[in-house]
Design a protein around this motif. Structure first.
Motif, PDB file in Angstrom:
ATOM      1  N   ILE A 292      37.951  29.168  56.881  1.00  0.00           N
ATOM      2  CA  ILE A 292      38.361  28.918  55.498  1.00  0.00           C
ATOM      3  C   ILE A 292      39.707  28.204  55.469  1.00  0.00           C
ATOM      4  O   ILE A 292      39.910  27.224  54.739  1.00  0.00           O
ATOM      5  N   GLN A 293      40.635  28.669  56.295  1.00  0.00           N
ATOM      6  CA  GLN A 293      41.962  28.065  56.320  1.00  0.00           C
ATOM      7  C   GLN A 293      41.925  26.640  56.866  1.00  0.00           C
ATOM      8  O   GLN A 293      42.662  25.767  56.391  1.00  0.00           O
ATOM      9  N   LEU A 296      40.795  24.584  53.838  1.00  0.00           N
ATOM     10  CA  LEU A 296      41.699  24.547  52.698  1.00  0.00           C
ATOM     11  C   LEU A 296      43.041  23.887  53.005  1.00  0.00           C
ATOM     12  O   LEU A 296      43.676  23.313  52.103  1.00  0.00           O
ATOM     13  N   THR A 297      43.507  23.955  54.238  1.00  0.00           N
ATOM     14  CA  THR A 297      44.839  23.433  54.569  1.00  0.00           C
ATOM     15  C   THR A 297      44.988  21.949  54.238  1.00  0.00           C
ATOM     16  O   THR A 297      45.898  21.566  53.488  1.00  0.00           O
ATOM     17  N   LEU A 299      43.097  20.067  52.327  1.00  0.00           N
ATOM     18  CA  LEU A 299      42.819  19.842  50.913  1.00  0.00           C
ATOM     19  C   LEU A 299      44.036  20.182  50.046  1.00  0.00           C
ATOM     20  O   LEU A 299      44.407  19.426  49.136  1.00  0.00           O
ATOM     21  N   ALA A 300      44.651  21.314  50.325  1.00  0.00           N
ATOM     22  CA  ALA A 300      45.844  21.704  49.571  1.00  0.00           C
ATOM     23  C   ALA A 300      46.973  20.708  49.781  1.00  0.00           C
ATOM     24  O   ALA A 300      47.730  20.388  48.840  1.00  0.00           O
ATOM     25  N   TYR A 316      50.505  27.463  44.379  1.00  0.00           N
ATOM     26  CA  TYR A 316      49.807  28.106  45.497  1.00  0.00           C
ATOM     27  C   TYR A 316      50.369  29.506  45.768  1.00  0.00           C
ATOM     28  O   TYR A 316      49.620  30.428  46.131  1.00  0.00           O
ATOM     29  N   VAL A 350      42.266  32.814  51.599  1.00  0.00           N
ATOM     30  CA  VAL A 350      42.355  31.790  50.558  1.00  0.00           C
ATOM     31  C   VAL A 350      43.795  31.679  50.054  1.00  0.00           C
ATOM     32  O   VAL A 350      44.377  30.588  49.972  1.00  0.00           O
ATOM     33  N   SER A 353      46.211  30.513  52.855  1.00  0.00           N
ATOM     34  CA  SER A 353      45.935  29.136  53.293  1.00  0.00           C
ATOM     35  C   SER A 353      46.635  28.111  52.418  1.00  0.00           C
ATOM     36  O   SER A 353      47.298  27.191  52.913  1.00  0.00           O
ATOM     37  N   VAL A 354      46.472  28.233  51.105  1.00  0.00           N
ATOM     38  CA  VAL A 354      47.044  27.219  50.224  1.00  0.00           C
ATOM     39  C   VAL A 354      48.571  27.320  50.198  1.00  0.00           C
ATOM     40  O   VAL A 354      49.276  26.296  50.151  1.00  0.00           O
TER      41      VAL A 354
END
Length: 463
Positions: A292-293, A296-297, A299-300, A316, A350, A353-354
């Protein structure tokens, strides 16, 4: 009052930028693999192997204490390698930290246990953990900067996030290795050494990649400008004198990094030892969370580059506060089966990660290039030393021997995220004031020709 110089034209080399980003990613992935391997081992086997005479709770606390010891030298590493990275070479600093971490990790894999050499075993273990902490203290800031400084202005947060991406990949690698190992007595009989010894292979890969790195033009210009100035103070002294409040903001903004140790070390031990969660279930949940991280990394970071890294960091951090500290322990303690464990860990990932994806990019905007390595490292690593390193130990004490007193742990977790929000909110305005004063003093110490040649190497972020 003299204002900071305007941004310099974009002179980045796309090939060099990509090489720097991937070199930062690979090195930090290896470093964090080594660090997480020890964290997982501390939660599962270190207490039994190196503190066998203690009762189960004392074994757990002793093992988590050795984990905390690894954080004590992180600020020292930030100062030492920050000096090398700001004054001599970013690349040299990163090569040394990689060798130090890899060597210490392999040595732990070869270390005899208490049963073989007695009290010498935990003493040597503590020394090797301190070497790991020294390495991590210097690694993170250098990896962030070698990537972000080589990137074009509209991709700096994304480039910095490549160093952040190394953390979940290191976690995935370490968790995967432990999942492949047998459990029970077989793990204690020697299989636990395998993850540590595998670091030797990864070390060779990391060295090959980092030897190909080049110094960034932005850093070279900043180094020349500092050499031309009359003042030759060490970076850490300049930071303490010129940027005291900015350093405090970095410290506060980094407090929520401790969430990874709430989850990967404390919660792993707490869930397995007191909540009857199978080791494989929690490790698989961590493995899934790592993926997941990884998604998301970047993308954020792209969102932050598109809009504003400061505003993204604030948003975030708020998301992190909502989805992580209270659900993590509440869902696991509810005892609804593996599904609740997976959901709890996923929500924690989640949020973390962001928040973590853009933290490095935000912090690099707070300091001029010639002080940036030490600047982002010192506050971040002090937070790690004084906060993150002791989170598993404090949480294990608060939750009690039976593991039922979860509210104090939830409040502690949430409170640290709130401190990070405070540091982010104040950071940019504080940095602007202190950077303006620093630029004025530097201009007064530097011949006019040298001041002109160094334009554009100040903080590069948006607000």
């Amino acid at each position: 009052m003299t204002q900071p110089a305007p941004p310099a034209p974009d002179t980045s080399d796309p090939k060099k930028a990509r090489r720097a980003a991937w070199g930062a990613f690979a090195g930090t992935a290896i470093e964090w693999y080594d660090f997480y391997v020890y964290g997982t081992a501390a939660a599962l086997v270190i207490g039994k192997l190196f503190f066998p005479d203690a009762d189960p709770l004392a074994q757990t606390l002793s093992a988590l204490a050795t984990f905390a010891i690894g954080f004590i030298l992180r600020p020292v590493g930030a100062v030492i390698f920050g000096y090398i990275g700001d004054r001599v070479s970013r690349k040299t600093s990163l090569l040394i930290t990689l060798l130090l971490m890899g060597g210490a990790t392999v040595a732990i894999g070869l270390l005899p246990t208490y049963e073989t050499i007695g009290v010498a075993a935990p003493i040597i273990l503590l020394f090797l953990r301190m070497l790991q902490g020294l390495s991590v203290g210097g690694e993170w800031g250098g990896a962030v900067l070698i990537a972000s400084e080589a990137a074009p202005p509209h991709r700096k947060t994304l480039a910095a996030s490549m160093a952040q991406l190394g953390a979940p990949v290191g976690s995935i690698l370490s968790t995967s290795v432990f999942l492949l190992l047998p459990s029970g007595d077989a793990l204690l009989d020697g299989w636990w050494r395998i993850p540590f010894l595998l670091s030797g292979t990864l070390l060779v890969v990391g060295l090959v990649l980092r030897l190909k790195l080049e110094e960034n033009d932005e850093f070279v210009r900043a180094r020349e400008r500092r050499e031309a100035a009359a003042t030759k103070k060490a970076p850490v002294l300049e930071l303490l004198r010129r940027f005291p409040l900015t350093n405090l903001c970095v410290f506060l903004a980094s407090c929520a990094v401790s969430g990874v140790y709430f989850r990967n070390v404390f919660a792993l031990n707490w869930a397995v030892e007191t909540q009857d969660v199978a080791r494989e279930v929690f490790l698989n949940a961590l493995l899934a969370g790592g993926f997941i991280q990884v998604v998301l990394t970047p993308l954020a970071a792209v969102v932050a580059d598109r809009f504003s890294v400061r505003n993204a960091q604030i948003a975030y951090t708020l998301i992190y506060l909502v989805v992580a500290p209270f659900p993590l322990l509440a869902l696991i303690s509810a005892g609804e089966g593996p599904g609740s464990v997976y959901l709890a860990v996923a929500l924690s990932y989640v949020g973390h990660s962001v928040y973590y994806a853009t933290l490095s990019g935000f912090l690099t905007t707070l300091f001029p290039a010639e002080l940036r390595y030490t600047g982002i490292s010192l506050g971040y690593q002090l937070s790690g030393s004084l906060v993150s390193g002791f989170v598993p130990l404090v949480a294990a004490t608060l939750v009690g021997a039976d593991g039922t007193n979860i509210l104090p742990v939830q409040l502690l977790y949430g409170g640290l995220i709130l401190l990070s929000l405070l540091g982010t909110l104040a950071g940019t305005s504080v940095s602007r004031r202190e950077t303006a004063r620093y630029a004025a003093s530097l201009a007064a110490e530097t011949p006019p020709a040298e001041v002109t040649s160094g334009a554009g190497d100040g903080p590069h972020g948006t607000s």
